[in-house]
Design a protein around this motif. Structure first.
Motif, PDB file in Angstrom:
ATOM      1  N   GLY A 137      39.193  -7.563 -93.435  1.00  0.00           N
ATOM      2  CA  GLY A 137      40.269  -8.105 -94.263  1.00  0.00           C
ATOM      3  C   GLY A 137      39.948  -9.403 -94.972  1.00  0.00           C
ATOM      4  O   GLY A 137      40.744  -9.879 -95.777  1.00  0.00           O
ATOM      5  N   ILE A 138      38.790 -10.003 -94.687  1.00  0.00           N
ATOM      6  CA  ILE A 138      38.418 -11.253 -95.353  1.00  0.00           C
ATOM      7  C   ILE A 138      37.880 -10.942 -96.742  1.00  0.00           C
ATOM      8  O   ILE A 138      36.908 -10.209 -96.903  1.00  0.00           O
ATOM      9  N   GLY A 139      38.535 -11.511 -97.757  1.00  0.00           N
ATOM     10  CA  GLY A 139      38.106 -11.322 -99.138  1.00  0.00           C
ATOM     11  C   GLY A 139      37.500 -12.594 -99.718  1.00  0.00           C
ATOM     12  O   GLY A 139      37.389 -13.618 -99.030  1.00  0.00           O
ATOM     13  N   ARG A 140      37.161 -12.532-100.962  1.00  0.00           N
ATOM     14  CA  ARG A 140      36.509 -13.656-101.632  1.00  0.00           C
ATOM     15  C   ARG A 140      37.368 -14.921-101.584  1.00  0.00           C
ATOM     16  O   ARG A 140      36.879 -16.004-101.253  1.00  0.00           O
ATOM     17  N   ASN A 141      38.662 -14.803-101.884  1.00  0.00           N
ATOM     18  CA  ASN A 141      39.537 -15.976-101.897  1.00  0.00           C
ATOM     19  C   ASN A 141      39.680 -16.588-100.509  1.00  0.00           C
ATOM     20  O   ASN A 141      39.696 -17.819-100.361  1.00  0.00           O
ATOM     21  N   ASP A 142      39.791 -15.749 -99.489  1.00  0.00           N
ATOM     22  CA  ASP A 142      39.869 -16.250 -98.112  1.00  0.00           C
ATOM     23  C   ASP A 142      38.608 -17.037 -97.765  1.00  0.00           C
ATOM     24  O   ASP A 142      38.674 -18.102 -97.139  1.00  0.00           O
ATOM     25  N   LYS A 145      38.430 -20.454 -99.595  1.00  0.00           N
ATOM     26  CA  LYS A 145      39.362 -21.417 -98.990  1.00  0.00           C
ATOM     27  C   LYS A 145      38.786 -21.967 -97.682  1.00  0.00           C
ATOM     28  O   LYS A 145      38.874 -23.174 -97.406  1.00  0.00           O
ATOM     29  N   ALA A 146      38.165 -21.085 -96.879  1.00  0.00           N
ATOM     30  CA  ALA A 146      37.576 -21.525 -95.621  1.00  0.00           C
ATOM     31  C   ALA A 146      36.396 -22.471 -95.856  1.00  0.00           C
ATOM     32  O   ALA A 146      36.191 -23.427 -95.104  1.00  0.00           O
ATOM     33  N   LEU A 147      35.611 -22.214 -96.904  1.00  0.00           N
ATOM     34  CA  LEU A 147      34.525 -23.129 -97.246  1.00  0.00           C
ATOM     35  C   LEU A 147      35.056 -24.514 -97.601  1.00  0.00           C
ATOM     36  O   LEU A 147      34.505 -25.529 -97.179  1.00  0.00           O
ATOM     37  N   GLU A 148      36.128 -24.544 -98.362  1.00  0.00           N
ATOM     38  CA  GLU A 148      36.713 -25.817 -98.791  1.00  0.00           C
ATOM     39  C   GLU A 148      37.251 -26.630 -97.627  1.00  0.00           C
ATOM     40  O   GLU A 148      37.172 -27.856 -97.615  1.00  0.00           O
ATOM     41  N   THR A 149      37.783 -25.949 -96.624  1.00  0.00           N
ATOM     42  CA  THR A 149      38.409 -26.642 -95.490  1.00  0.00           C
ATOM     43  C   THR A 149      37.465 -26.835 -94.311  1.00  0.00           C
ATOM     44  O   THR A 149      37.862 -27.378 -93.272  1.00  0.00           O
ATOM     45  N   GLY A 150      36.236 -26.375 -94.455  1.00  0.00           N
ATOM     46  CA  GLY A 150      35.275 -26.517 -93.369  1.00  0.00           C
ATOM     47  C   GLY A 150      35.499 -25.567 -92.207  1.00  0.00           C
ATOM     48  O   GLY A 150      35.039 -25.830 -91.088  1.00  0.00           O
ATOM     49  N   GLU A 151      36.181 -24.471 -92.457  1.00  0.00           N
ATOM     50  CA  GLU A 151      36.494 -23.518 -91.388  1.00  0.00           C
ATOM     51  C   GLU A 151      35.832 -22.162 -91.638  1.00  0.00           C
ATOM     52  O   GLU A 151      36.392 -21.106 -91.343  1.00  0.00           O
ATOM     53  N   VAL A 152      34.614 -22.188 -92.149  1.00  0.00           N
ATOM     54  CA  VAL A 152      33.959 -20.946 -92.552  1.00  0.00           C
ATOM     55  C   VAL A 152      33.750 -19.996 -91.379  1.00  0.00           C
ATOM     56  O   VAL A 152      33.801 -18.765 -91.536  1.00  0.00           O
ATOM     57  N   THR A 153      33.530 -20.533 -90.172  1.00  0.00           N
ATOM     58  CA  THR A 153      33.279 -19.639 -89.038  1.00  0.00           C
ATOM     59  C   THR A 153      34.485 -18.768 -88.710  1.00  0.00           C
ATOM     60  O   THR A 153      34.334 -17.714 -88.080  1.00  0.00           O
ATOM     61  N   SER A 154      35.672 -19.187 -89.127  1.00  0.00           N
ATOM     62  CA  SER A 154      36.868 -18.378 -88.861  1.00  0.00           C
ATOM     63  C   SER A 154      36.834 -17.054 -89.616  1.00  0.00           C
ATOM     64  O   SER A 154      37.581 -16.127 -89.283  1.00  0.00           O
ATOM     65  N   CYS A 155      35.994 -16.951 -90.630  1.00  0.00           N
ATOM     66  CA  CYS A 155      35.887 -15.729 -91.430  1.00  0.00           C
ATOM     67  C   CYS A 155      34.798 -14.788 -90.929  1.00  0.00           C
ATOM     68  O   CYS A 155      34.715 -13.642 -91.390  1.00  0.00           O
ATOM     69  N   LEU A 156      33.951 -15.256 -90.017  1.00  0.00           N
ATOM     70  CA  LEU A 156      32.723 -14.538 -89.697  1.00  0.00           C
ATOM     71  C   LEU A 156      32.874 -13.671 -88.455  1.00  0.00           C
ATOM     72  O   LEU A 156      33.589 -14.024 -87.510  1.00  0.00           O
ATOM     73  N   HIS A 157      32.158 -12.558 -88.470  1.00  0.00           N
ATOM     74  CA  HIS A 157      32.117 -11.665 -87.314  1.00  0.00           C
ATOM     75  C   HIS A 157      31.088 -12.201 -86.332  1.00  0.00           C
ATOM     76  O   HIS A 157      29.896 -12.264 -86.643  1.00  0.00           O
ATOM     77  N   ARG A 158      31.546 -12.581 -85.137  1.00  0.00           N
ATOM     78  CA  ARG A 158      30.682 -13.204 -84.131  1.00  0.00           C
ATOM     79  C   ARG A 158      30.319 -12.187 -83.056  1.00  0.00           C
ATOM     80  O   ARG A 158      31.179 -11.457 -82.571  1.00  0.00           O
ATOM     81  N   ILE A 159      29.036 -12.171 -82.696  1.00  0.00           N
ATOM     82  CA  ILE A 159      28.521 -11.227 -81.708  1.00  0.00           C
ATOM     83  C   ILE A 159      27.742 -12.011 -80.655  1.00  0.00           C
ATOM     84  O   ILE A 159      27.036 -12.970 -80.980  1.00  0.00           O
ATOM     85  N   ARG A 195      21.329 -20.163 -98.985  1.00  0.00           N
ATOM     86  CA  ARG A 195      22.046 -20.832 -97.900  1.00  0.00           C
ATOM     87  C   ARG A 195      23.478 -21.157 -98.304  1.00  0.00           C
ATOM     88  O   ARG A 195      23.722 -21.691 -99.389  1.00  0.00           O
ATOM     89  N   ILE A 196      24.391 -20.905 -97.373  1.00  0.00           N
ATOM     90  CA  ILE A 196      25.813 -21.142 -97.591  1.00  0.00           C
ATOM     91  C   ILE A 196      26.291 -22.346 -96.793  1.00  0.00           C
ATOM     92  O   ILE A 196      27.106 -23.143 -97.254  1.00  0.00           O
ATOM     93  N   HIS A 197      25.802 -22.464 -95.583  1.00  0.00           N
ATOM     94  CA  HIS A 197      26.242 -23.524 -94.666  1.00  0.00           C
ATOM     95  C   HIS A 197      25.089 -23.801 -93.713  1.00  0.00           C
ATOM     96  O   HIS A 197      24.395 -22.874 -93.296  1.00  0.00           O
TER      97      HIS A 197
END
Length: 325
Positions: A137-142, A145-159, A195-197
């Motif tokens: 469900g994470i799209g480009r806009n989501d 926004k996460a990059l701007e707020t420093g919360e990029v990991t909230s969008c990522l699939h963690r294993i 590189r993104i982050h």
């Protein structure tokens, strides 16, 4: 054309460690940041060099040029060996990154190859992690926004990876290897990485590495979703003839073999690469033989005759077989 053994190319990176020597037997210097061992490589100035036999001292690129049919068989006619095979020691987390596909690589960087890859987990420390793909469900806009707020990991699939798991990472998949992970990697012959982050990393002068957000956003596939393992593990001691077909991609096919006693690999008129993931073995034709340990890599040209693998360890050996497509 007989099997060919190349001298590994060792690469130091800020996230590397010492496992390439400790676990895979690579000859390391005193540095503490050995990150990659490029086993099979034909990429610009980074060239695998033949270690022994009639082609000693030749680069892989020279062999591609001089013996295209013998080396690549039905896939001859290429100017470059199409795959890069390596081992990675992610002692510290690598950057959050993405690789382009073939079209994007040409458009953005003027290079022919994108970078689709696959990982086989050889070792993973407790509580280590991988980010691979975006949450559902994470799209480009989501993501922006996460990059701007420093919360990029909230969008990522963690294993939390386990030894023996296998992951297929097509171009466009956002990803990062966390601390304490050792992998075997099969990929297209490319080093294009955007590189993104970088987890706040700075060098000894207090400077961060360059990010490539514009290029990365052109390449991220926001439709791919979370990545799951294509295999959850494999025991090399199950049966002498056990094999597991793992990946069938447009660029490579990957199979994992076990050998508790001996087994043969038939002629196929297709270039293949063997990576010994566990154990020791003898790999031989009627004319040549190699004694291989964990971490050894051997290229089987398309014209290679039948190969015999004989395990030299009591609990068998495990081999990754990659076919050039």
């Amino acid at each position: 054309m007989e099997p060919i053994e190349f001298t590994p190319i060792l690469k130091c990176r800020r996230w590397g460690g010492r496992k390439l020597g400790e676990r895979l037997g690579k000859s390391l210097g005193e540095r503490q940041d050995y990150a990659e061992s490029w086993e099979i490589c034909d990429m610009g100035e980074s060239q695998s060099v033949v270690q022994s036999g009639p082609h000693t001292g030749k680069t892989l690129h020279e062999i591609v040029q001089e013996f295209p049919a013998e080396l690549l068989g039905s896939h001859s006619g290429r100017e470059q060996f199409p795959l890069l095979l390596k081992y990675l020691d992610s002692h510290q987390a690598s950057s959050l990154q993405v690789h382009p596909n073939d079209d994007q690589a040409m458009r953005i960087a003027g290079e022919q190859n994108g970078k689709t890859e696959a990982w086989v987990i050889l070792d993973a420390a407790p509580e280590s992690w991988i980010y691979a793909g975006l949450k559902k469900g994470i799209g480009r806009n989501d993501f922006l926004k996460a990059l701007e707020t420093g919360e990029v990991t909230s969008c990522l699939h963690r294993i939390e990876p386990k030894q023996g798991e296998v992951y297929y990472i097509p171009a466009g998949t956002i990803h990062s290897l966390g601390d304490g992970i050792l992998v075997a990697e099969i990929q297209q012959s490319s080093d294009l990485t955007f590189r993104i982050h970088d987890w706040g990393w700075i060098d000894k002068n207090g400077q961060p590495r360059e990010l490539h957000l514009k290029e990365a956003l052109e390449c991220i596939d926001f439709e791919c979703g979370p990545v799951e393992p294509v295999s959850s593990g494999f025991s090399p001691t199950v049966d002498a003839k056990t094999s597991e077909f793992l990946i069938d991609s447009p660029y490579f096919q990957v199979e994992r073999l076990s050998c508790s006693n001996s087994r043969t690999i038939s002629e196929e008129n297709q270039c293949r690469i063997l990576m010994v993931l566990e154990g020791a073995c003898k790999i031989a034709t009627e004319a040549t033989s190699y004694r291989c340990q964990t971490g050894s890599t051997l290229l089987l040209p398309a014209s290679c005759p039948e190969v015999l693998i004989e395990s030299e360890t009591s609990d068998g050996c495990q081999i990754l077989l990659t076919r050039v497509v």
